[in-house]
Design an enzyme around this catalytic site. Structure first.
Site, short mmCIF file in Angstrom:
data_model
loop_
_atom_site.label_atom_id
_atom_site.label_comp_id
_atom_site.label_asym_id
_atom_site.label_seq_id
_atom_site.Cartn_x
_atom_site.Cartn_y
_atom_site.Cartn_z
N TYR A 151 0.85 -1.19 0.00
CA TYR A 151 0.00 0.00 0.00
C TYR A 151 0.88 1.23 0.00
O TYR A 151 1.84 1.31 0.76
CB TYR A 151 -0.89 0.00 1.24
CG TYR A 151 -1.82 1.19 1.34
CD1 TYR A 151 -2.82 1.40 0.40
CD2 TYR A 151 -1.70 2.10 2.39
CE1 TYR A 151 -3.68 2.49 0.50
CE2 TYR A 151 -2.56 3.19 2.50
CZ TYR A 151 -3.55 3.38 1.55
OH TYR A 151 -4.40 4.45 1.66
N ASP A 246 9.36 3.09 0.31
CA ASP A 246 8.25 3.68 1.07
C ASP A 246 8.37 3.23 2.52
O ASP A 246 8.07 2.09 2.86
CB ASP A 246 6.92 3.25 0.45
CG ASP A 246 5.72 3.87 1.17
OD1 ASP A 246 5.93 4.54 2.21
OD2 ASP A 246 4.59 3.68 0.69
N LYS A 278 3.46 8.56 9.39
CA LYS A 278 3.11 7.92 10.67
C LYS A 278 4.01 8.38 11.83
O LYS A 278 3.76 9.47 12.36
CB LYS A 278 3.08 6.41 10.46
CG LYS A 278 1.97 6.05 9.42
CD LYS A 278 1.62 4.59 9.33
CE LYS A 278 0.35 4.40 8.50
NZ LYS A 278 0.53 3.91 7.15
C1 LIG Z 1 -0.02 4.36 5.79
C2 LIG Z 1 0.82 4.21 4.58
C3 LIG Z 1 0.74 5.11 3.49
C4 LIG Z 1 -0.28 6.21 3.44
O1 LIG Z 1 -0.12 7.14 4.46
P1 LIG Z 1 -1.37 8.09 4.86
O2 LIG Z 1 -0.79 9.04 5.85
O3 LIG Z 1 -2.42 7.19 5.43
O4 LIG Z 1 -1.83 8.76 3.61
C5 LIG Z 1 1.63 4.97 2.45
N1 LIG Z 1 2.53 3.98 2.44
C6 LIG Z 1 2.64 3.09 3.44
C7 LIG Z 1 3.68 2.03 3.40
C8 LIG Z 1 1.77 3.16 4.53
O5 LIG Z 1 1.85 2.25 5.50
#
Ligand SMILES: *Cc1c(COP(=O)(O)O)cnc(C)c1O
Length: 439
Positions: A151, A246, A278
């Site tokens: 994701y 990411d 996060k």
């Molecule tokens: C949570 C997450 C996102 C998206 O972040 P948001 O602040 O919810 O938009 C993107 N990449 C990874 C790996 C994530 O865990």
């Protein structure tokens, strides 16, 4: 210890959910919160302190969601509360530079030196969207390679086989995303280097970047095979493409340098662009894209790649992130690792005793339990798990005062505030929940 045994009825949460559904689609601001993956009514929370959260029915739970990662120090950590309170009184946003952004960027770069320059945004979605735009601009190419089950936020181009909420809801892809916006996104199976090599042999000269999570943790926790990320970097670089790592989930969660900090690839093995979110906002809306200066300086105002945000890097979020990172020291990571081991192996032992097939999987202190007989290495395997057993286990845990992520496709999160008492509570609840699985 006395284990709570909360009734299935949740009068106040149910009332709020009914009211919310009249004004907010599904009653929620983000889909997984709605409990569709496990059934029942989402709990409405009023406060949190350390490892505990309290709901509107006056029940308390050990929290293993941690706002999906940000609450690494626990809820309402005194140092974060004090710093944020002070800043709020001095104003929450100027729409102009403030010193906290530079301090936070310096802190990030000191932990991850390959992030030579850092640009702040307000969500992980924006961070990855920006990283992709930069990679395309830097290479003059269009194609992006991502992996099924990873994701990267909900931007159109990346919302294909995207794990997490989409997996929970059983949505393969999303209506509203045009064929045009995903035509330059290629999806491969995770942990399959052969597929990556084959693709690059055929179309390497058209690929801007490979995009991968530090460790996949949005289809449940599926660590990369040893050397996987490094090989991605090498394959990309040998074809003039980039690697975007990411780390929105793993960044400063799995170690003081994120997933990159565990592997420390440098030179041509290093990722070119990284994304964070996060943890770096400490519970406030903040995320970042970082990378080599030669790439990052393509961003406006230095370069032609446009990117902006009204509240980007606002001093409240930056302060919360800075104080949070300052408290993320080696003592904390040692504690998180030990706590994750104790909870994961303890819950796994209860399931084993009851003869329930499962796979406990770690990426450092991120972990999850798949209710499936075999280890999971990619999304196809993750989606064979027994989500109904997970749902019953989830509700058993909730009944006994433990709040797990309401989906079999999510990681479990511990914090610096989860101590011996909380571990004992979780394991006692797990023993009870497992014994009640067939009730
Ligand atoms: C949570 C997450 C996102 C998206 O972040 P948001 O602040 O919810 O938009 C993107 N990449 C990874 C790996 C994530 O865990």
């Amino acid at each position: 210890m006395t284990l709570p045994d909360y009734p299935d009825e949740t009068p106040q949460s149910s009332a709020w959910q009914a009211r919310a559904e009249q004004v907010i689609p599904g009653g929620v601001s983000s889909p997984v919160r709605a409990f569709k993956g496990v059934g029942g009514t989402p709990r409405y929370f009023t406060r949190g302190s350390g490892a505990w959260v309290h709901d509107v029915d006056d029940r308390r739970y050990v929290d293993l969601v941690g706002s999906w990662g940000p609450m690494i120090l626990g809820h309402a950590h005194p140092a974060v509360v004090a710093a944020v309170t002070e800043q709020v009184a001095l104003s929450s946003s100027f729409g102009a530079p403030a010193p906290q952004e530079t301090l936070l960027a310096e802190e990030i770069r000191s932990r991850v030196p390959v992030a030579e320059r850092v640009r702040f945004v307000s969500s992980g979605t924006e961070a990855v969207m920006t990283a992709v735009r930069l990679a395309r601009a830097a290479t003059g190419r269009d194609l992006i390679v991502k992996f099924a089950g990873c994701y990267h936020g909900h931007s159109d181009a990346l919302l294909v086989q995207a794990g997490s909420g989409v997996a929970t809801l059983g949505l393969p892809n999303s209506p509203g995303v045009t064929a045009g916006s995903v035509k330059d996104t290629i999806v491969l199976p995770y942990n399959d280097l052969h597929a990556v090599e084959q693709l690059f042999a055929e179309r390497g000269h058209l690929i801007a970047a490979i995009l991968t999570e530090g460790a996949a943790a949005n289809m449940g926790v599926v660590p990369p095979a040893a050397g996987f990320n490094q090989s991605l970097s090498r394959i990309a670089h040998s074809h003039g493409a980039l690697l975007i790592l990411d780390e929105v989930m793993t960044g400063f969660r799995v170690s003081s340098g994120g997933w990159w900090g565990l592997t420390r690839e440098s030179g041509t093995d290093a990722p070119d662009i990284l994304t964070f979110g996060k943890v770096i906002g400490g519970g406030y809306p903040l995320a970042a894209v970082g990378g080599r200066a030669s790439i990052m300086n393509l961003l406006a105002p230095l370069g032609p790649v446009y990117q902006a945000g009204t509240l980007s890097g606002n001093p409240v979020a930056a302060t919360a992130g800075l104080v949070t990172l300052q408290n993320c020291d080696e003592t904390l990571y040692t504690h998180l690792d030990a706590t994750a081991q104790a909870i994961g192996t303890g819950v796994s032992a209860e399931l084993t005793r009851a003869g329930i097939p499962h796979s406990l999987q770690y990426a450092s202190n991120l972990f999850s339990i798949f209710f499936s007989a075999n280890a999971v290495t990619n999304y196809a395997e993750a989606s064979t798990q027994d989500t109904e057993t997970f749902a019953r286990f989830f509700h058993g845990m909730l009944r006994h005062g433990v709040s797990l992520p309401p989906s079999a496709y999510e990681a479990w999160f511990v914090s610096g505030a989860h101590g011996e008492a909380e571990i004992e509570h979780v394991l006692t609840a797990a023993k009870a929940a497992v014994s009640e699985l067939n009730r």
